[in-house]
Motif scaffolding. Sequence first.
Motif, PDB file in Angstrom:
ATOM      1  N   ASP A  59       0.862  -1.181   0.000  1.00 19.07           N
ATOM      2  CA  ASP A  59       0.000   0.000   0.000  1.00 19.07           C
ATOM      3  C   ASP A  59       0.899   1.231   0.000  1.00 19.07           C
ATOM      4  O   ASP A  59       1.881   1.278   0.733  1.00 19.07           O
ATOM      5  CB  ASP A  59      -0.908   0.019   1.233  1.00 19.07           C
ATOM      6  N   ASP A  61      -0.236   4.364   0.675  1.00 19.47           N
ATOM      7  CA  ASP A  61      -0.885   5.446   1.428  1.00 19.47           C
ATOM      8  C   ASP A  61      -0.393   5.504   2.867  1.00 19.47           C
ATOM      9  O   ASP A  61       0.240   4.577   3.372  1.00 19.47           O
ATOM     10  CB  ASP A  61      -2.401   5.223   1.401  1.00 19.47           C
ATOM     11  N   ASN A  67      -9.424   7.618   8.186  1.00 15.49           N
ATOM     12  CA  ASN A  67      -9.374   6.165   7.995  1.00 15.49           C
ATOM     13  C   ASN A  67      -9.857   5.395   9.212  1.00 15.49           C
ATOM     14  O   ASN A  67     -10.260   4.237   9.102  1.00 15.49           O
ATOM     15  CB  ASN A  67      -7.941   5.699   7.709  1.00 15.49           C
ATOM     16  N   ARG A 106       2.756   1.562  -4.574  1.00 14.10           N
ATOM     17  CA  ARG A 106       1.541   1.229  -5.302  1.00 14.10           C
ATOM     18  C   ARG A 106       1.736  -0.123  -5.978  1.00 14.10           C
ATOM     19  O   ARG A 106       2.797  -0.403  -6.520  1.00 14.10           O
ATOM     20  CB  ARG A 106       1.246   2.317  -6.331  1.00 14.10           C
TER      21      ARG A 106
END
Length: 112
Positions: A59, A61, A67, A106
């Motif tokens: 991931d 992020d 979140n 990513r």
Amino acid sequence: MTDDDLLRYSRHILLEEVGVEGQERITAACALVIGAGGLGSAAALFLASAGVGRLTLVDADVVDLTNLQRQIAHGMDRIGQPKVQSARTAIAALNPGIEVQAVARRADAALL
């Protein structure tokens, strides 16, 4: 399996369909979780709880306050951290025997 492993996974081992051999196979397994958000953070925790021996989390992020109502691997103290690092911390607290590779990128074609 150690005595602690036998105790930790005793509910799985009691299942006729799993037993000691099945739990050993789970412990030897590896899983790739793409995304450490709403679904991925929960999946990673469940896989770690079950004893899947090696997890790779991917991931790009970071944890944000927005979140926290749905991404259960993260907490207030980890806002701003990469989600994969936060999830690794949560997994280590839950089951320190799990090997976690945290990939803060990513999941594009080149990575996969």
